[in-house]
Write a protein that holds these residues in place. Sequence first.
Motif, PDB file in Angstrom:
ATOM      1  N   LYS A  74       6.071  -7.474  25.302  1.00  0.00           N
ATOM      2  CA  LYS A  74       5.505  -6.929  24.075  1.00  0.00           C
ATOM      3  C   LYS A  74       6.119  -7.688  22.911  1.00  0.00           C
ATOM      4  N   VAL A  75       5.284  -8.072  21.995  1.00  0.00           N
ATOM      5  CA  VAL A  75       5.800  -8.779  20.819  1.00  0.00           C
ATOM      6  C   VAL A  75       5.457  -7.965  19.574  1.00  0.00           C
ATOM      7  N   LEU A  76       6.488  -7.690  18.809  1.00  0.00           N
ATOM      8  CA  LEU A  76       6.334  -6.969  17.538  1.00  0.00           C
ATOM      9  C   LEU A  76       6.555  -7.961  16.410  1.00  0.00           C
ATOM     10  N   VAL A  77       5.608  -8.037  15.500  1.00  0.00           N
ATOM     11  CA  VAL A  77       5.764  -8.935  14.355  1.00  0.00           C
ATOM     12  C   VAL A  77       5.729  -8.086  13.092  1.00  0.00           C
ATOM     13  N   MET A  78       6.786  -8.190  12.285  1.00  0.00           N
ATOM     14  CA  MET A  78       6.863  -7.375  11.065  1.00  0.00           C
ATOM     15  C   MET A  78       7.057  -8.255   9.834  1.00  0.00           C
ATOM     16  N   PRO A  79       6.463  -7.878   8.702  1.00  0.00           N
ATOM     17  CA  PRO A  79       6.721  -8.658   7.482  1.00  0.00           C
ATOM     18  C   PRO A  79       8.195  -8.527   7.090  1.00  0.00           C
ATOM     19  N   LYS A  80       8.774  -9.608   6.622  1.00  0.00           N
ATOM     20  CA  LYS A  80      10.170  -9.557   6.173  1.00  0.00           C
ATOM     21  C   LYS A  80      10.293  -8.601   4.986  1.00  0.00           C
ATOM     22  N   ALA A  81      11.502  -8.072   4.804  1.00  0.00           N
ATOM     23  CA  ALA A  81      11.726  -7.082   3.740  1.00  0.00           C
ATOM     24  C   ALA A  81      11.343  -7.638   2.364  1.00  0.00           C
ATOM     25  N   ALA A  82      11.592  -8.929   2.153  1.00  0.00           N
ATOM     26  CA  ALA A  82      11.343  -9.514   0.828  1.00  0.00           C
ATOM     27  C   ALA A  82       9.854  -9.723   0.557  1.00  0.00           C
ATOM     28  N   VAL A  83       9.033  -9.655   1.609  1.00  0.00           N
ATOM     29  CA  VAL A  83       7.602  -9.908   1.429  1.00  0.00           C
ATOM     30  C   VAL A  83       6.887  -8.604   1.104  1.00  0.00           C
ATOM     31  N   LEU A  84       6.129  -8.653   0.025  1.00  0.00           N
ATOM     32  CA  LEU A  84       5.377  -7.474  -0.381  1.00  0.00           C
ATOM     33  C   LEU A  84       4.350  -7.123   0.699  1.00  0.00           C
ATOM     34  N   ASP A  85       4.230  -5.822   1.012  1.00  0.00           N
ATOM     35  CA  ASP A  85       3.264  -5.396   2.021  1.00  0.00           C
ATOM     36  C   ASP A  85       2.293  -4.410   1.377  1.00  0.00           C
ATOM     37  N   PRO A  86       1.284  -4.932   0.663  1.00  0.00           N
ATOM     38  CA  PRO A  86       0.383  -4.045  -0.082  1.00  0.00           C
ATOM     39  C   PRO A  86      -0.384  -3.091   0.838  1.00  0.00           C
ATOM     40  N   GLN A  87      -0.629  -3.549   2.070  1.00  0.00           N
ATOM     41  CA  GLN A  87      -1.332  -2.708   3.034  1.00  0.00           C
ATOM     42  C   GLN A  87      -0.470  -1.480   3.358  1.00  0.00           C
ATOM     43  N   GLY A  88       0.811  -1.733   3.602  1.00  0.00           N
ATOM     44  CA  GLY A  88       1.748  -0.642   3.883  1.00  0.00           C
ATOM     45  C   GLY A  88       1.832   0.325   2.709  1.00  0.00           C
ATOM     46  N   ASN A  89       1.860  -0.243   1.499  1.00  0.00           N
ATOM     47  CA  ASN A  89       1.948   0.613   0.309  1.00  0.00           C
ATOM     48  C   ASN A  89       0.715   1.504   0.162  1.00  0.00           C
ATOM     49  N   ALA A  90      -0.464   0.928   0.480  1.00  0.00           N
ATOM     50  CA  ALA A  90      -1.698   1.717   0.367  1.00  0.00           C
ATOM     51  C   ALA A  90      -1.676   2.874   1.365  1.00  0.00           C
ATOM     52  N   VAL A  91      -1.188   2.600   2.572  1.00  0.00           N
ATOM     53  CA  VAL A  91      -1.131   3.651   3.592  1.00  0.00           C
ATOM     54  C   VAL A  91      -0.082   4.707   3.210  1.00  0.00           C
ATOM     55  N   ARG A  92       1.046   4.233   2.666  1.00  0.00           N
ATOM     56  CA  ARG A  92       2.077   5.160   2.185  1.00  0.00           C
ATOM     57  C   ARG A  92       1.488   6.126   1.152  1.00  0.00           C
ATOM     58  N   ASP A  93       0.734   5.565   0.196  1.00  0.00           N
ATOM     59  CA  ASP A  93       0.136   6.410  -0.844  1.00  0.00           C
ATOM     60  C   ASP A  93      -0.862   7.399  -0.251  1.00  0.00           C
ATOM     61  N   ALA A  94      -1.633   6.925   0.736  1.00  0.00           N
ATOM     62  CA  ALA A  94      -2.611   7.811   1.377  1.00  0.00           C
ATOM     63  C   ALA A  94      -1.894   8.961   2.081  1.00  0.00           C
ATOM     64  N   MET A  95      -0.784   8.655   2.743  1.00  0.00           N
ATOM     65  CA  MET A  95      -0.033   9.696   3.457  1.00  0.00           C
ATOM     66  C   MET A  95       0.525  10.724   2.483  1.00  0.00           C
ATOM     67  N   ARG A  96       0.998  10.228   1.330  1.00  0.00           N
ATOM     68  CA  ARG A  96       1.520  11.163   0.308  1.00  0.00           C
ATOM     69  C   ARG A  96       0.397  12.069  -0.199  1.00  0.00           C
ATOM     70  N   HIS A  97      -0.779  11.443  -0.419  1.00  0.00           N
ATOM     71  CA  HIS A  97      -1.940  12.204  -0.883  1.00  0.00           C
ATOM     72  C   HIS A  97      -2.337  13.274   0.113  1.00  0.00           C
TER      73      HIS A  97
END
Lengths: 101, 244
Positions: free
Chosen positions: A28-51
Motif C-alpha cells: 500500500k502506498v500513501l502519498v500526502m502533500p507536505k505540510a508546507a504545501v497548501l491543500d485547498p481541497q483539504g481546506n474545502a472539506v474541513r469547512d464542509a465538515m464544520r458546516h
Amino acid sequence: MTLFETHNSGIALVCAVRCKYGEGMKVKVLVMPKAAVLDPQGNAVRDAMRHLGMPEVRSVRIGKYMEIDVDGKNGELEARLHGLCRDLLSNPVIEDYELQK
Amino acid sequence: MKFAVIQFPGSNCDQDCLAAINGLDGLRAEYVWHKETSLDDFDAIVLPGGFAYGDYLRCGAIARFSPIMRAVVSDARAGKLVLGTCNGFQVLCEAGLLPGALVRNRSLRFVCDMATMRVEVDDSPFTHGCPKGTLLRFPVAHGEGCFFADAETLRDLNANGQVILRYADSQGRIVPEANPNGSIENIAGICNRERNVFGLMPHPDRASDARLGSVDGAKIFRSMMQGIDASRATTASKHIAKVA
C-alpha cells in the motif's frame, strides 16, 4: 474474442506467472502533500465538515492511497518499489510517501 | 530555423503552438510524436499545453517518462532552448528540468481568462525583445497552475534571476488580485539556472495573432529565434577563431 474473454485470459496469465514465481505481495502506498504545501481541497472539506455540525475539526489533508499487487517478495523488489515511489508515484517536491507491506 | 512541438497523448495545444510558430517569418515548426527518440534535427523544443496522459496521478507525472523525454533532457543539458507552456511547464517540473512544482489552484477552480504578466528578466533568450517591466497579455487556462517551491528554492530562483514572469495588474503591480491561481510570489514563469529552459502557465501560443486579442506571445518565439541566431554566431566566430 469478447472483452470478457480477454479479461479472463489476462487473469489466467497472471495466475500462470504467480505459479511460476511463487507468492506475491500486496503493498500500500500513501502519498500526502507536505505540510508546507497548501491543500485547498483539504481546506474545502474541513469547512464542509464544520458546516455539517463538527466545529471541532481542526484540519483535513487529502492525499492518495494506492494498492499495488506485485509478484515476488524479496528485498530487492522493495528497494525498486521505493525507487518508483520517489520517481513516479509521488513528487518529492510537494509530497511525502509511505510504503506499507 | 526549426522548432519541434512535442505531441503527447492528451496534448491539446500542439496545433496552437504549431500555428503560432509557423505564422512567424523565419520559423518553422513540426510535430514530434512522444515515442520518437531524437530531436537532433531541431533548433528548439516546445512542450505544448493539454492533459498529457489525462493528467493521471499528477500533471506531467507520466509524460515525463515518454521516450522523447530522454532527448528533451539531454538536449536541454546541452544548451538547446526548451519552452514549456501550461501542461508543458508541468512536464518540465516533473522531469526535474525546472525547480518547484505546480499544484491545484488555490481557488479550486479551473481558470480560463486573460492574464497580464510583468517581465522580470530581460536578458533571457526568451525575453530579449521585452525590456524589464514590460507587460504581456496571454490567456491562462488551467486547474493546476499554482506554482510552489520551498523557501530555499524560492530564494535561489530570485537570487539567480530565474523568475521571468509574474502575474501583475494592468498597472504592472504585483498584487494578489492579479494572481489567477495562487502561485507563490505571483510567479507565472521561470527558467533554469542556465537560462535555456523556460516554463510558464500562460499561453503565448494563444496570443500570437491579433484576432485572438493579443500578439504578445509572438515576442517569446521571436526572442527564441534571436537567441538561437546569437548562439550560432558565437559558435561560428569561435570556430573561425580556432581555424585562424
